[in-house]
Design a protein around this motif. Structure first.
Motif, PDB file in Angstrom:
ATOM      1  N   GLN A 221       0.590  -1.330   0.163  1.00 14.61           N
ATOM      2  CA  GLN A 221       0.204   0.297  -0.307  1.00 14.61           C
ATOM      3  C   GLN A 221       0.450   1.211  -0.033  1.00 14.61           C
ATOM      4  OE1 GLN A 221      -3.112  -0.165   3.393  1.00 14.61           O
ATOM      5  NE2 GLN A 221      -4.000   1.645   2.510  1.00 14.61           N
ATOM      6  N   ILE A 222       2.126   1.135   0.825  1.00 15.77           N
ATOM      7  CA  ILE A 222       3.310   2.269   0.496  1.00 15.77           C
ATOM      8  C   ILE A 222       3.664   2.636  -0.214  1.00 15.77           C
ATOM      9  CG2 ILE A 222       5.445   3.218   1.921  1.00 15.77           C
ATOM     10  CD1 ILE A 222       4.462   2.124   4.375  1.00 15.77           C
ATOM     11  N   GLU A 223       3.645   1.498  -1.124  1.00 14.83           N
ATOM     12  CA  GLU A 223       4.301   1.530  -2.440  1.00 14.83           C
ATOM     13  C   GLU A 223       3.815   1.784  -3.373  1.00 14.83           C
ATOM     14  OE1 GLU A 223       6.444  -1.655  -5.704  1.00 14.83           O
ATOM     15  OE2 GLU A 223       6.240  -1.615  -3.534  1.00 14.83           O
ATOM     16  N   GLU A 224       2.219   1.750  -3.191  1.00 17.98           N
ATOM     17  CA  GLU A 224       1.246   1.680  -4.466  1.00 17.98           C
ATOM     18  C   GLU A 224       0.959   3.655  -3.946  1.00 17.98           C
ATOM     19  OE1 GLU A 224      -1.795  -0.354  -4.329  1.00 17.98           O
ATOM     20  OE2 GLU A 224      -0.982  -2.035  -5.280  1.00 17.98           O
ATOM     21  N   SER A 225       0.957   4.751  -2.829  1.00 18.27           N
ATOM     22  CA  SER A 225       1.108   5.329  -2.663  1.00 18.27           C
ATOM     23  C   SER A 225       1.948   6.175  -3.362  1.00 18.27           C
ATOM     24  CB  SER A 225       1.030   5.429  -1.212  1.00 18.27           C
ATOM     25  OG  SER A 225      -0.687   5.017  -0.354  1.00 18.27           O
ATOM     26  N   HIS A 226       3.363   5.551  -2.931  1.00 19.78           N
ATOM     27  CA  HIS A 226       4.666   6.982  -2.912  1.00 19.78           C
ATOM     28  C   HIS A 226       4.180   6.537  -5.011  1.00 19.78           C
ATOM     29  CE1 HIS A 226       6.949   7.193   0.597  1.00 19.78           C
ATOM     30  NE2 HIS A 226       6.456   6.252   0.479  1.00 19.78           N
ATOM     31  N   SER A 227       4.546   5.731  -5.807  1.00 24.86           N
ATOM     32  CA  SER A 227       3.856   5.601  -6.528  1.00 24.86           C
ATOM     33  C   SER A 227       3.066   6.777  -6.772  1.00 24.86           C
ATOM     34  CB  SER A 227       3.281   4.286  -7.652  1.00 24.86           C
ATOM     35  OG  SER A 227       4.800   3.270  -7.595  1.00 24.86           O
ATOM     36  N   LEU A 228       1.874   7.315  -6.450  1.00 21.90           N
ATOM     37  CA  LEU A 228       0.514   7.831  -7.302  1.00 21.90           C
ATOM     38  C   LEU A 228       1.246   9.271  -6.653  1.00 21.90           C
ATOM     39  CD1 LEU A 228      -2.136   9.117  -7.586  1.00 21.90           C
ATOM     40  CD2 LEU A 228      -3.164   8.903  -4.869  1.00 21.90           C
ATOM     41  N   SER A 229       1.576   9.598  -5.377  1.00 22.79           N
ATOM     42  CA  SER A 229       2.618  10.391  -4.536  1.00 22.79           C
ATOM     43  C   SER A 229       3.343  11.082  -6.346  1.00 22.79           C
ATOM     44  CB  SER A 229       2.848  10.513  -3.777  1.00 22.79           C
ATOM     45  OG  SER A 229       3.622  11.632  -3.476  1.00 22.79           O
ATOM     46  N   ASP A 230       4.317  10.129  -6.682  1.00 21.48           N
ATOM     47  CA  ASP A 230       5.535  10.559  -7.128  1.00 21.48           C
ATOM     48  C   ASP A 230       4.744  10.507  -8.647  1.00 21.48           C
ATOM     49  OD1 ASP A 230       7.154  10.152  -5.866  1.00 21.48           O
ATOM     50  OD2 ASP A 230       8.004   7.162  -6.680  1.00 21.48           O
ATOM     51  N   GLU A 231       3.185  10.168  -9.187  1.00 20.86           N
ATOM     52  CA  GLU A 231       2.889  10.178 -10.275  1.00 20.86           C
ATOM     53  C   GLU A 231       1.929  11.850 -10.128  1.00 20.86           C
ATOM     54  OE1 GLU A 231       0.084   7.582 -11.204  1.00 20.86           O
ATOM     55  OE2 GLU A 231       1.536   6.129 -11.800  1.00 20.86           O
ATOM     56  N   GLN A 232       1.511  12.636  -9.238  1.00 15.58           N
ATOM     57  CA  GLN A 232       1.503  13.511  -8.812  1.00 15.58           C
ATOM     58  C   GLN A 232       2.498  14.723  -8.713  1.00 15.58           C
ATOM     59  OE1 GLN A 232      -2.368  13.745  -9.698  1.00 15.58           O
ATOM     60  NE2 GLN A 232      -2.021  11.886  -9.531  1.00 15.58           N
ATOM     61  N   GLU A 233       3.889  13.826  -8.492  1.00 17.39           N
ATOM     62  CA  GLU A 233       3.964  15.068  -7.917  1.00 17.39           C
ATOM     63  C   GLU A 233       4.798  15.926  -9.666  1.00 17.39           C
ATOM     64  OE1 GLU A 233       7.723  17.079  -7.123  1.00 17.39           O
ATOM     65  OE2 GLU A 233       5.922  16.762  -5.762  1.00 17.39           O
ATOM     66  N   ALA A 234       4.725  14.213 -11.152  1.00 14.25           N
ATOM     67  CA  ALA A 234       5.041  15.001 -11.944  1.00 14.25           C
ATOM     68  C   ALA A 234       4.370  15.498 -12.626  1.00 14.25           C
ATOM     69  CB  ALA A 234       5.191  14.053 -12.158  1.00 14.25           C
ATOM     70  N   LEU A 235       3.252  15.339 -12.010  1.00 13.52           N
ATOM     71  CA  LEU A 235       2.036  15.734 -12.722  1.00 13.52           C
ATOM     72  C   LEU A 235       2.137  17.719 -12.491  1.00 13.52           C
ATOM     73  CD1 LEU A 235      -1.126  16.462 -14.400  1.00 13.52           C
ATOM     74  CD2 LEU A 235      -2.121  15.373 -12.522  1.00 13.52           C
ATOM     75  N   LEU A 236       2.216  17.260 -11.787  1.00 11.64           N
ATOM     76  CA  LEU A 236       2.304  19.561 -10.738  1.00 11.64           C
ATOM     77  C   LEU A 236       3.489  19.897 -11.218  1.00 11.64           C
ATOM     78  CD1 LEU A 236       1.289  18.765  -7.259  1.00 11.64           C
ATOM     79  CD2 LEU A 236       0.149  19.793  -8.208  1.00 11.64           C
ATOM     80  N   VAL A 237       5.357  19.248 -11.140  1.00 15.66           N
ATOM     81  CA  VAL A 237       5.538  19.998 -11.674  1.00 15.66           C
ATOM     82  C   VAL A 237       5.515  20.393 -13.706  1.00 15.66           C
ATOM     83  CG1 VAL A 237       8.072  19.877 -12.809  1.00 15.66           C
ATOM     84  CG2 VAL A 237       7.495  18.752 -10.563  1.00 15.66           C
ATOM     85  N   ASP A 238       5.327  19.287 -14.200  1.00 22.17           N
ATOM     86  CA  ASP A 238       4.136  19.606 -14.865  1.00 22.17           C
ATOM     87  C   ASP A 238       3.357  21.589 -15.300  1.00 22.17           C
ATOM     88  OD1 ASP A 238       4.503  19.190 -18.367  1.00 22.17           O
ATOM     89  OD2 ASP A 238       2.498  18.700 -17.894  1.00 22.17           O
ATOM     90  N   LEU A 239       2.571  21.177 -14.303  1.00 18.10           N
ATOM     91  CA  LEU A 239       1.812  21.833 -14.565  1.00 18.10           C
ATOM     92  C   LEU A 239       2.631  23.741 -14.004  1.00 18.10           C
ATOM     93  CD1 LEU A 239      -1.527  20.141 -12.605  1.00 18.10           C
ATOM     94  CD2 LEU A 239      -1.109  20.932 -15.200  1.00 18.10           C
ATOM     95  N   VAL A 240       2.762  23.438 -13.003  1.00 21.35           N
ATOM     96  CA  VAL A 240       3.852  24.670 -12.907  1.00 21.35           C
ATOM     97  C   VAL A 240       4.967  25.303 -13.536  1.00 21.35           C
ATOM     98  CG1 VAL A 240       5.997  25.042 -10.905  1.00 21.35           C
ATOM     99  CG2 VAL A 240       3.807  23.382 -10.368  1.00 21.35           C
ATOM    100  N   SER A 241       4.748  23.969 -14.300  1.00 17.49           N
ATOM    101  CA  SER A 241       5.865  24.649 -15.881  1.00 17.49           C
ATOM    102  C   SER A 241       5.457  25.318 -16.556  1.00 17.49           C
ATOM    103  CB  SER A 241       6.732  23.111 -16.425  1.00 17.49           C
ATOM    104  OG  SER A 241       7.413  22.691 -14.976  1.00 17.49           O
ATOM    105  N   LYS A 242       4.142  24.690 -16.997  1.00 15.07           N
ATOM    106  CA  LYS A 242       3.243  25.512 -17.664  1.00 15.07           C
ATOM    107  C   LYS A 242       2.545  26.377 -17.553  1.00 15.07           C
ATOM    108  CE  LYS A 242       0.718  21.161 -20.092  1.00 15.07           C
ATOM    109  NZ  LYS A 242       0.250  20.340 -20.146  1.00 15.07           N
ATOM    110  N   ARG A 243       2.318  26.653 -16.341  1.00 11.66           N
ATOM    111  CA  ARG A 243       2.221  28.050 -15.624  1.00 11.66           C
ATOM    112  C   ARG A 243       3.228  29.012 -15.734  1.00 11.66           C
ATOM    113  NH1 ARG A 243       0.087  28.588  -8.715  1.00 11.66           N
ATOM    114  NH2 ARG A 243      -1.494  28.018  -9.948  1.00 11.66           N
ATOM    115  N   ALA A 244       4.198  28.528 -15.229  1.00 12.62           N
ATOM    116  CA  ALA A 244       4.969  29.350 -15.460  1.00 12.62           C
ATOM    117  C   ALA A 244       5.641  30.319 -16.831  1.00 12.62           C
ATOM    118  CB  ALA A 244       6.724  28.861 -14.813  1.00 12.62           C
ATOM    119  N   SER A 245       5.564  28.853 -17.784  1.00 15.45           N
ATOM    120  CA  SER A 245       5.416  29.302 -18.931  1.00 15.45           C
ATOM    121  C   SER A 245       4.481  30.891 -19.305  1.00 15.45           C
ATOM    122  CB  SER A 245       5.500  28.338 -19.706  1.00 15.45           C
ATOM    123  OG  SER A 245       5.215  28.952 -21.225  1.00 15.45           O
TER     124      SER A 245
END
Length: 425
Positions: A221-245
């Motif tokens: 469960q922790i591993e799956e949650s880490h994966s989900l967290s990492d996915e959302q982290e990557a998505l957030l970074v991408d969204l912040v990049s778009k926002r910065a642009s």
């Protein structure tokens, strides 16, 4: 009259130009603002999922730690029961040895009893057949009356001794039989205890297995949650990049409109001059900052202590070894001022998952700086705001995934975390 009418028409045209910017300009800014609004909603959704994942990780980690404690206690109880079983097993071995020894003693005693009873039986038979003659011969062969009495006494002593021997053998036999019964009873008791201990051990082993399965489930469960967290982290970074642009585009578009507005005002001033009017002022510059290389300024000016560097470390919350740390931690009292390490545009100024209250500044050329764990109410800038190096942007706190007041400082290049130390040296 005609001249007055012309002046009224010109004034109306100028007023319309001042109050109504071009449709193209307004439309472009509107599109950028709409895109920023959409990005904000997407970021909120991603942030909510990441917070849920982080919350699940924390809750599951606590459950895992508690289960590991239970497992340690169960393992300790199993060890105790195993030691008790070893002691009981030793007692059983001793009891069986004693039983065998007593059996041998009983067998020897029975053999002696049998031999003596055989001798006594022979004597009895002799007494029935020849006894009276034999005893009479013994008595009649006395040389004197005193000798006769002595011989009579000896015969009596022999008879009594034979009786005592029989009685002693009977007592020995009864004693050995009683001891055998006692040992057999003790052996049954010890074996019963052994079975009980074995049942307890099996029960504990079942609990141990259940706890191990639970821990494995928690790990998954922790591993799956880490994966989900990492996915959302990557998505957030991408969204912040778009926002910065988009923020850069917005600033550029605002600058373009400012220039167009300035040109329009200049034309207006020239027209007023041509009609005998006065001059006007100029608006302030709206510069877009850009990183041009070189060192960054340290974000804390007052005294601080570096408590953790970029790289692997022991996680301060879970205790996990080899945990990845994405920045530099600078411990300082709550409320200590945090300053922009470089000029740029604020692209995030809000709560962001494990970072707690967080500020991200885009410096151009793909370079960001991130300031985490800002105290509640400690963010002093807004999204889209332009800041200069050394401007106060926040205050030290301990929000988010934090164990004490400190600034978590990150440097990201094209969204990827990188070691901040070379930029600060």
């Amino acid at each position: 009259m005609k001249k007055k009418w012309v002046l009224l028409v010109l004034s109306a045209i100028l007023l319309t130009g001042i109050l109504a910017p071009s449709t193209g300009q307004a439309s472009e800014l509107g599109k950028i603002n709409d895109q920023l609004k959409d990005l904000k909603e997407q970021m909120r959704a991603a942030e909510k999922k990441q917070q849920q994942a982080e919350s699940t990780i924390q809750e599951t980690t606590v459950k895992k730690v508690n289960t590991e404690k239970d497992l340690a206690q169960i393992t300790e109880q199993i060890d105790i029961k195993v030691n008790e079983m070893a002691k009981v097993s030793s007692d059983i071995d001793q009891a069986e040895f004693d039983l065998e020894e007593n059996g041998r003693q009983l067998e020897a005693a029975n053999k002696r009893i049998a031999e003596r009873e055989k001798l006594l039986d022979a004597r009895v038979q002799l007494m029935y057949t020849d006894g009276s003659v034999s005893y009479l011969d013994v008595l009649l062969s006395a040389t004197s009356f005193s000798d006769f009495l002595d011989r009579l006494d000896s015969i009596e002593q022999i008879a009594n001794r034979d009786k005592e021997l029989v009685a002693e053998h009977k007592r020995d036999k009864e004693l050995v039989l009683e001891k055998k019964k006692q040992i057999e009873a003790d052996l049954v008791r010890v074996r019963t205890l052994y079975v009980k201990l074995e049942d307890t051990k099996q029960e504990l082993m079942i609990q141990e297995k259940e706890k191990e399965v639970m821990i494995a489930s928690f790990d998954k469960q922790i591993e799956e949650s880490h994966s989900l967290s990492d996915e959302q982290e990557a998505l957030l970074v991408d969204l912040v990049s778009k926002r910065a642009s988009l923020e850069q585009q917005k600033v550029a578009e605002e600058e373009r409109q400012r220039q167009l507005e300035e040109e329009r005002r200049q034309r207006e001033r020239e027209n007023q001059k041509s009609q005998g009017g006065g001059g006007g002022g100029s608006s302030s510059s709206n510069t877009v900052y850009g990183y041009s290389g070189g060192q960054l300024s340290v974000p804390l000016k007052s005294s601080y202590t570096i408590t953790s560097l970029y790289g692997t470390r022991r996680d301060p919350i879970t205790g996990q070894q080899g945990a990845y740390h994405s920045g530099i931690d600078m411990a300082a009292p709550a409320g200590t001022s945090i300053y922009a390490a470089e000029s740029g545009v604020v692209v995030l100024a809000e709560w962001w998952s494990g970072y707690g209250n967080c500020v991200i500044i885009d410096h151009g050329q793909g370079l960001w700086t991130l300031y985490g764990h800002i105290r509640s109410g400690g963010i002093k800038v807004e999204k889209g705001q332009k800041v200069k190096v050394g401007d106060k942007i926040a205050e030290v706190g301990s929000t988010g995934r934090s164990t004490g007041n400190h600034l978590h400082f990150e440097v990201r290049l094209n969204g990827e975390r990188t070691d901040p130390e070379p930029y600060l040296q």
